[in-house]
Write an enzyme that holds these catalytic residues in place. Structure first.
Site, PDB file in Angstrom:
ATOM      1  CG  ASP A   1      -2.769  -1.587  11.918  1.00 18.31           C
ATOM      2  OD1 ASP A   1      -2.385  -2.107  10.858  1.00 18.31           O
ATOM      3  OD2 ASP A   1      -3.310  -0.461  11.983  1.00 18.31           O
TER       4      ASP A   1
ATOM      5  CG  HIS B   1      -2.742  -0.269   5.815  1.00 15.12           C
ATOM      6  ND1 HIS B   1      -2.345  -0.317   7.116  1.00 15.12           N
ATOM      7  CD2 HIS B   1      -2.669  -1.544   5.353  1.00 15.12           C
ATOM      8  CE1 HIS B   1      -2.028  -1.563   7.441  1.00 15.12           C
ATOM      9  NE2 HIS B   1      -2.203  -2.335   6.376  1.00 15.12           N
ATOM     10  N   GLY B   2      -5.465   3.119   5.490  1.00 10.61           N
ATOM     11  CA  GLY B   2      -5.873   4.521   5.325  1.00 10.61           C
ATOM     12  C   GLY B   2      -7.203   4.674   4.612  1.00 10.61           C
TER      13      GLY B   2
HETATM   14 ZN    ZN Z   1      -1.918   1.229   8.297  1.00  6.48          ZN
END
Ligand code: ZN
Length: 293
Positions: A84, A207-208
């Protein structure tokens, strides 16, 4: 490099139809990776184990990758072992050397042209080894402003250019989430998602995603988002349960005892997220594919 593990492009292939999405969980070792793989095995669906920079500050990549790859190889379901937010060429090379079956190159903080140039180099290298690459366009920021990473929404036109120039397998975009949110209060821009979907033929990456409300996770599974990154929810599950266990059992000192319930909690959170992402559809789709063959 011998490629034995599931490839990101392989497991994401079926997500583009909008029937389900696959979670990528950020893991830090055995105690979180194990129950996540167990959750995937219980539903018999693929899963992605992701290594982020924080994990690598704690444990060398050569050590962590061996744990995760061994687990992936022994699993009865496809498990992708993914790097990542790789920020430079050397980190990506190291990941390829360690046997990761998927890498993300994150040039999101660079000007578009530089991001394209760097991502292209990574794609050339990784593809020569049969490894998938995720790129990022726009930037998903962090809830901690001290990290100095600025967040900004993805521009659909730039996304089209980025994809056409780089040929990445999956594109991370910024449409309303922030990394490390502790509550599910993200405000997702579904109109922007529609605009991006029109110009991108490959799976998108969120993401997140800890910060995304449950109903929006279900909606996202129906779009071109194929990979949904979840980190904080897993850390919260483990940490809060561990604190509970220690308060309830002050006489217990053995980590093997203390980790039991937190590990079960991680499995439950992983199962819950997989179900929200409609992963139970994975099988009906597989069966249909076989019928039509
Ligand atoms: Zn990320």
């Amino acid at each position: 490099v011998k490629v034995l593990l599931a490839q990101l492009s392989e497991v994401l292939e079926g997500t583009i139809e909008g029937k389900y999405a696959i979670p990528a969980f950020n893991v830090y070792g055995y105690e979180d990776a194990k129950p996540i793989v167990e959750a995937a095995e219980e539903l018999q669906v693929p899963v992605i184990l992701a290594t982020n920079i924080v994990a690598l500050e704690y444990m060398p990549m050569s050590t962590l990758s061996k744990i995760l790859i061994d687990m992936a190889e022994k699993s009865s379901v496809p498990v992708v072992v993914h790097l990542d937010h790789g920020k430079d060429y050397n980190t990506i090379v190291q990941a390829l050397y360690c046997g990761y079956s998927s890498v993300m190159y994150d040039g999101s903080q660079l000007p578009l042209e530089q991001n394209i140039k760097n991502t292209k180099e990574i794609v050339k290298l990784a593809k020569s080894l049969g490894i998938s690459v995720e790129g990022e366009i726009g930037s998903v920021g962090y809830s901690d402003p001290n990290l100095g990473i600025k967040g900004f929404f993805t521009d659909p036109n730039e996304t089209r250019i980025f994809f056409e120039e780089t040929g990445v397998d999956a594109v991370a975009v910024s449409v309303g989430t922030v990394h490390r949110m502790e509550k599910q209060t993200a405000n997702i821009d579904f109109n922007l998602i529609e605009e991006i979907e029109k110009v991108i033929p490959v799976p998108l990456v969120m993401h997140g995603s800890t910060g995304i409300p449950n109903r929006d996770l279900q909606k996202i599974a129906k779009t071109k988002f194929g990979k949904v990154n979840i980190g904080t929810a897993i850390r919260q599950a483990f940490g809060y349960k561990l604190r509970d266990e220690m308060n309830k059992n002050p006489e217990i000192y053995d980590r093997l005892e203390l980790f039991k319930e937190p590990m079960k909690t991680i499995k439950n959170v992983a199962l819950e997220k997989m179900k929200l992402l409609n992963l139970e559809n994975y099988h009906s789709i597989k069966v249909n594919e076989e019928v039509y063959k």
